[in-house]
Design a protein around this motif. Structure first.
Motif, PDB file in Angstrom:
ATOM      1  N   UNK A  13    -101.717  55.529 -93.029  1.00  0.00           N
ATOM      2  CA  UNK A  13    -102.165  54.670 -91.925  1.00  0.00           C
ATOM      3  C   UNK A  13    -103.066  55.357 -90.911  1.00  0.00           C
ATOM      4  N   UNK A  14    -102.994  56.658 -90.804  1.00  0.00           N
ATOM      5  CA  UNK A  14    -103.814  57.360 -89.805  1.00  0.00           C
ATOM      6  C   UNK A  14    -104.788  58.338 -90.446  1.00  0.00           C
ATOM      7  N   UNK A  15    -104.287  59.202 -91.319  1.00  0.00           N
ATOM      8  CA  UNK A  15    -105.170  60.194 -91.940  1.00  0.00           C
ATOM      9  C   UNK A  15    -106.220  59.522 -92.820  1.00  0.00           C
ATOM     10  N   UNK A  16    -105.798  58.558 -93.631  1.00  0.00           N
ATOM     11  CA  UNK A  16    -106.738  57.887 -94.526  1.00  0.00           C
ATOM     12  C   UNK A  16    -107.928  57.261 -93.812  1.00  0.00           C
ATOM     13  N   UNK A  17    -107.708  56.409 -92.815  1.00  0.00           N
ATOM     14  CA  UNK A  17    -108.846  55.840 -92.089  1.00  0.00           C
ATOM     15  C   UNK A  17    -109.736  56.892 -91.426  1.00  0.00           C
ATOM     16  N   UNK A  18    -109.130  57.987 -90.950  1.00  0.00           N
ATOM     17  CA  UNK A  18    -109.940  59.047 -90.344  1.00  0.00           C
ATOM     18  C   UNK A  18    -110.853  59.699 -91.377  1.00  0.00           C
ATOM     19  N   UNK A  19    -110.349  59.888 -92.585  1.00  0.00           N
ATOM     20  CA  UNK A  19    -111.178  60.470 -93.643  1.00  0.00           C
ATOM     21  C   UNK A  19    -112.311  59.526 -94.037  1.00  0.00           C
ATOM     22  N   UNK A  20    -112.023  58.234 -94.031  1.00  0.00           N
ATOM     23  CA  UNK A  20    -113.078  57.255 -94.286  1.00  0.00           C
ATOM     24  C   UNK A  20    -114.132  57.316 -93.187  1.00  0.00           C
ATOM     25  N   UNK A  21    -113.681  57.336 -91.940  1.00  0.00           N
ATOM     26  CA  UNK A  21    -114.607  57.375 -90.805  1.00  0.00           C
ATOM     27  C   UNK A  21    -115.493  58.608 -90.845  1.00  0.00           C
ATOM     28  N   UNK A  22    -114.916  59.736 -91.200  1.00  0.00           N
ATOM     29  CA  UNK A  22    -115.695  60.972 -91.274  1.00  0.00           C
ATOM     30  C   UNK A  22    -116.901  60.816 -92.188  1.00  0.00           C
ATOM     31  N   UNK A  23    -116.747  60.025 -93.245  1.00  0.00           N
ATOM     32  CA  UNK A  23    -117.818  59.878 -94.219  1.00  0.00           C
ATOM     33  C   UNK A  23    -118.759  58.703 -93.929  1.00  0.00           C
ATOM     34  N   UNK A  24    -118.224  57.607 -93.394  1.00  0.00           N
ATOM     35  CA  UNK A  24    -119.050  56.408 -93.253  1.00  0.00           C
ATOM     36  C   UNK A  24    -119.655  56.215 -91.869  1.00  0.00           C
ATOM     37  N   UNK A  25    -118.989  56.683 -90.809  1.00  0.00           N
ATOM     38  CA  UNK A  25    -119.571  56.532 -89.473  1.00  0.00           C
ATOM     39  C   UNK A  25    -120.964  57.144 -89.368  1.00  0.00           C
ATOM     40  N   UNK A  26    -121.204  58.359 -89.907  1.00  0.00           N
ATOM     41  CA  UNK A  26    -122.551  58.946 -89.787  1.00  0.00           C
ATOM     42  C   UNK A  26    -123.624  58.160 -90.541  1.00  0.00           C
ATOM     43  N   UNK A  27    -123.222  57.313 -91.493  1.00  0.00           N
ATOM     44  CA  UNK A  27    -124.192  56.549 -92.284  1.00  0.00           C
ATOM     45  C   UNK A  27    -124.677  55.297 -91.574  1.00  0.00           C
ATOM     46  N   UNK A  28    -124.004  54.898 -90.510  1.00  0.00           N
ATOM     47  CA  UNK A  28    -124.332  53.640 -89.852  1.00  0.00           C
ATOM     48  C   UNK A  28    -125.646  53.758 -89.079  1.00  0.00           C
ATOM     49  N   UNK A  29    -126.369  52.656 -88.906  1.00  0.00           N
ATOM     50  CA  UNK A  29    -127.704  52.729 -88.292  1.00  0.00           C
ATOM     51  C   UNK A  29    -127.660  53.152 -86.830  1.00  0.00           C
ATOM     52  N   UNK A  30    -128.667  53.903 -86.430  1.00  0.00           N
ATOM     53  CA  UNK A  30    -128.745  54.361 -85.045  1.00  0.00           C
ATOM     54  C   UNK A  30    -129.583  53.435 -84.177  1.00  0.00           C
ATOM     55  N   UNK A  31    -130.359  52.555 -84.813  1.00  0.00           N
ATOM     56  CA  UNK A  31    -131.331  51.750 -84.067  1.00  0.00           C
ATOM     57  C   UNK A  31    -131.010  50.264 -84.050  1.00  0.00           C
ATOM     58  N   UNK A  32    -129.805  49.899 -84.455  1.00  0.00           N
ATOM     59  CA  UNK A  32    -129.406  48.488 -84.423  1.00  0.00           C
ATOM     60  C   UNK A  32    -127.894  48.415 -84.264  1.00  0.00           C
ATOM     61  N   UNK A  33    -127.425  47.222 -83.896  1.00  0.00           N
ATOM     62  CA  UNK A  33    -125.990  47.027 -83.680  1.00  0.00           C
ATOM     63  C   UNK A  33    -125.215  47.230 -84.976  1.00  0.00           C
ATOM     64  N   UNK A  34    -124.043  47.814 -84.851  1.00  0.00           N
ATOM     65  CA  UNK A  34    -123.163  48.019 -86.000  1.00  0.00           C
ATOM     66  C   UNK A  34    -121.729  48.073 -85.496  1.00  0.00           C
TER      67      UNK A  34
END
Length: 239
Positions: free
Chosen positions: A108-129
């Motif tokens: 419930x906690x470690x898993x989502x954090x590992x996902x965030x580590x990989x996918x948050x940096x991929x999100x766009x910097x110039x539009x809403x997300x």
């Protein structure tokens, strides 16, 4: 000019995860939807990638596929555990078990954090997300008046802190993005099935109703809302 359809990603192939996929597929804001699940599931209209949230090598491979598809504009982590083999919500402290506590915290906690580590940096910097992880109201420390459910409460409180901390870092590079924890309410899925007794009919949501509500909440959140904890109706939940 309308923005080009974005990429939606759902992590977790349970009842609510699949409903979130359906909601994204029905929304013209998303031209492509990717589901990351730990087993093969039927998700019409979505590309299914197999990865357990605790398998870092598999998450790396999934993230590579997501990156190749383009910046994801919405990521929702809908994985989690409440009960299962060796895991049950504790009614009293005498039921506490190191193995069960560790398992619930990992999923419930470690898993989502590992996902965030990989996918948050991929999100766009110039539009809403929006990046969201499904938490639970019982993870609110100030709202805890009944006790019990020690491990589940602790795991969701830990998830909330991780989301808050990730949001602070994410905002430095993605000022238009939000990173939040969401409480979906009581959803009629196998996860909640043993604990639905006493839940009023109007408070027991179908997966599709809950998914629609959560998508609406994310649609309405401004960048200033990042790092918050919100219920299915948009109300902010105290930590």
């Amino acid at each position: 000019m309308a923005a080009e359809p974005g990429l939606g990603v759902v992590v977790g192939g349970g009842g609510l995860g699949l409903a979130l996929v359906r909601a994204m597929r029905a929304d013209p804001a998303y031209g492509r939807v990717i589901l990351i699940a730990r087993r093969v599931v039927e998700a019409p209209g979505a590309e299914v990638l197999i990865a357990d949230v605790l398998d870092e090598a598999a998450l790396d491979r999934a993230a590579e596929t997501v990156a190749a598809a383009g910046p994801p504009t919405r990521v929702i982590v809908a994985s989690g555990v409440l009960h299962g083999r060796g895991v049950q919500p504790e009614k009293a402290m005498r039921a506490l078990s190191a193995d069960a506590l560790t398992e619930v915290l990992r999923v419930n906690a470690v898993g989502p954090a590992l996902v965030a580590r990989r996918l948050l940096p991929l999100m766009p910097r110039d539009r809403a997300s929006a990046f969201a992880a499904l938490s639970a109201r019982v993870g609110s420390i100030s709202d805890n008046r009944l006790g019990g459910w020690h491990g589940y409460r602790a795991s969701k409180a830990a998830l909330n802190m991780l989301i808050r901390t990730l949001a602070i870092e994410h905002r430095r590079t993605h000022p238009l993005g939000v990173c939040v924890a969401l409480h979906p309410g009581t959803v009629d899925t196998p996860l909640s099935a043993p604990f639905q007794r006493g839940v009023a009919a109007e408070r027991l949501f179908s997966p599709d109703k809950a998914a629609s509500a959560l998508m609406g909440v994310l649609d309405a959140l401004p960048p200033e809302a990042t790092g918050g904890f919100y219920a299915w109706d948009g109300a902010e939940i105290p930590w």
